[in-house]
Design a protein around this motif. Sequence first.
Motif, short mmCIF file in Angstrom:
data_model
loop_
_atom_site.label_atom_id
_atom_site.label_comp_id
_atom_site.label_asym_id
_atom_site.label_seq_id
_atom_site.Cartn_x
_atom_site.Cartn_y
_atom_site.Cartn_z
N UNK A 151 -10.26 14.55 5.45
CA UNK A 151 -10.66 14.99 7.33
C UNK A 151 -9.65 14.70 8.44
N UNK A 152 -9.38 13.46 7.62
CA UNK A 152 -8.84 13.33 8.39
C UNK A 152 -6.63 12.55 7.64
N UNK A 153 -6.26 13.59 7.23
CA UNK A 153 -5.04 12.79 6.98
C UNK A 153 -3.91 12.58 7.38
N UNK A 154 -3.33 11.63 6.77
CA UNK A 154 -2.60 10.57 7.27
C UNK A 154 -1.16 10.31 6.92
N UNK A 204 -8.70 2.75 3.06
CA UNK A 204 -7.91 2.33 4.84
C UNK A 204 -7.94 4.00 5.13
N UNK A 205 -8.50 5.02 4.34
CA UNK A 205 -7.39 5.58 4.78
C UNK A 205 -5.63 5.98 5.26
N UNK A 243 -5.62 -0.73 -8.15
CA UNK A 243 -5.96 -0.94 -7.01
C UNK A 243 -5.34 -0.81 -6.03
N UNK A 244 -3.60 -0.66 -5.49
CA UNK A 244 -3.56 -0.08 -4.11
C UNK A 244 -3.90 1.23 -3.85
N UNK A 261 0.50 -1.29 -0.07
CA UNK A 261 -0.17 0.30 0.02
C UNK A 261 0.73 1.10 0.85
N UNK A 262 2.00 1.18 0.82
CA UNK A 262 3.16 2.19 0.70
C UNK A 262 3.22 3.12 -0.90
#
Length: 810
Positions: free
Chosen positions: A433-436, A417-418, A409-410, A334-335
């Motif tokens: 809204x909530x940035x990681x 999953x945000x 897809x990733x 995912x990264x």
Amino acid sequence: MAYDIEDCIDVFMHNLVQGDDKDGLFHKIVGKVRELRLHYQLANMIQDIRVRVEEQMVVEVDPRLPALFEDAKRLVGIDGPRDEITKMLMGKDDHHSEQLKVVSIVGFGGLGKTTLANQVYTKIKNGFECAAFMSVSRTAHMPKILKDILLGVEFDVKETDDDVQKLIKILRAQLTNKRYFVIIDDFWSIKDWHTIECALVENNNASRVITTTRIQDIGIACCFPSQGYVYHMQPLNELHSRRLFFKRLFDTEDRCPEQFREISNDMLRKCKGVPLAITSIASLLANHMQVETWEKIYCSLGSQLDSNPTLEWMRHVLSLCFNDLTLELKTCLLYLGTYPEDYKINKFDLVKKWMAEGLVREKHGLDLEEAAENCFNELINRSMIQPCFDEDGFGEVLTCQVHDLMLELIILKCKEENFITIIDRKFPMNGASQVRRISHQFHNRDMALTVESMSASQVRSYISFCVPDCMPPLSKLELLRILDMKHRFCVEPMCLDLSSINHLFLLRYLRVWDFHAEPPKKFGKLKHLMTLDMSEPFLYGPREQLSDFSSLSSIRHLSLPGRVAFKNGLSKLCNLRDLSCFHIGTNSIECIKDLGELTNLSNLQVIYDYSRPGDVQNNPETTILAASPNKLGNNNLRHLIFEVPLGGKAPSAQFWSNCLARPRHLQRLGLYGVTLPKLPNWIAHADRLVHAVLGVQELRSDDVQVLAQLPCLIYLRLKAETIPEKNIIIHPSTFHSLKSFKFFCGELPCLTCDPDAMPRLQRLEMELDARGQGAMQLQEGSPVGGIKHLASLEEISRCLYMPNAIKVPK
């Protein structure tokens, strides 16, 4: 469903023990009635759940069936691979044609492995006494697979049970005296292969087996110990991709309306030669024959992949590998969503970020770097990412790419999953809204305002691939762990103020490239920093600067601008693995001496730009420097790069004789701008050396033989000013692992290859000095004798080197 089953049992058990404890016949009868009622209610609940379980376990029609019944006339680019595999299976030019032979087709999901295997099966199955084709799938049911093979060999399996051991015995008995051909499609486990392998009898009847898999290790396992080949499935080339795409849409490319051509090219670039992607997207587009709709589909392919039923099978194929990954590998994959489309991802950069994010952990026998590289290699092994083989990277994958559809897809899963917020042309202007994690790939003025308005306090990672004049102030990114600023597409580098970097107390990774910037003079609060990379040329400040790095107790990878030197305390960096751009002449004698104390140092790059007055050959810095690599060579030193800038003077012959007496672990050696008087004696002991760049004043046959006996040497770039013997002979059984040989010489030698010399050599390059007799001799004949013995050779080139001019290839 699992929760419902658990709740059902818990409720029943709870109600059952709540009975009345009163004595008497009446109360006992009431209790029994109550218990019967509870059993009845439980039975109803179990029945409802049973129906749901059966619905979940209904075996759907295998979606690979279309590949098995595909009309050969509709296929494109299949003839060449089909004939090549047929030759591997049926060729009689070897000494093992009667033995069992296995060909394993390996490749990315959707490349057409099943289709190809079926085309081979259709072509040659009539030449065998019995033949069978079956699929394994990710959740293999071994009794069914063995029964399918038995059906293929015309054995009645009605009376057989599901005992695997019994089925194997029956199958072996049926195959003992037969010439059989079996195709086993879609392996996901080496264990499954070893089970089926027990049933495949070696009966010297020229039986053949084809397996298909996405996982390279499984493909290799299938071919051992039997006689076998691993066939790596390749994407369609541009011509075949276009033919397949337009055949599905317009029958031929000539019939494609002009207004669809540009968007068609965009779609084909997205598919990158994967047949499943081409046919799936073509089927989707065929239902919407408007250019505007095609453009919308192109821009929203990720959401189309998630919701459009036409792309359901393609989504399933892409998701299979993802679902089979461990949690650690899923997160690492995912990264990759932080990188833009078609971006070449550097392996070392990627694994450092995984480490900084805490996505990988040390394992028994592996340190953190080795564990992270294992994850990288496993993603390649599983065909999730595509290796890019660099010219000088023989034996090691240094960069990779993600197929566009896999990246879609990733990104889709990252949004679910945000996990990552990608700021690109598709970024919603109302922000997130909530940035990681932020991957900043595009900006304009409106987007700058959106980014500034984001809540940045929870951002863990900020990676910029564009001009970052709209990034949030560093002071707001208080929980930041990764800061990666790479200034792309810029002629004039920007200035970047890093004065507030010390407030980022959780920072673990800092890379700043192509900016006018200087590192802080102190790093007091950055106790968790693992990677600091500021080595790009634009980072050179206006003057020399001393920085105190002694507080960076967690630092593992350090690369500095040329004018920045260590103030003191280099020996305190006990966790340091990589040290790049360490300049002799800028750093003090104490720091040069401390190099030898870094016992965990694995990679060292030294820039020998000595500019102080005095004798460069006998200065104290050089004497002390010689002792440091020697100490490191006894510990963990694996890569040593030594560079002398243009016009500089290299250390003396004595320096090179003493600097690496015992290169126990050395794998990569690069001496740039350095011409040794002769080959050092310690080279003979570098038995793990894989990659070498060397230059000598005089090259003798004995020196060549020393290099030829290095068992792991894959890449050799060798420069010689003179060759006294004029004739270099490469003897049999030498340079056993060498794949790339670049030979530069001041005069034209005669290079002669004996039979069985350099058996794996793929690329041979010779560069000759045109000032001597090189030009005339080059025209008269080949400088390589016995070239016919180089059985693996794919590319040979010869160049004339003319000073102050370009290289002219012959």
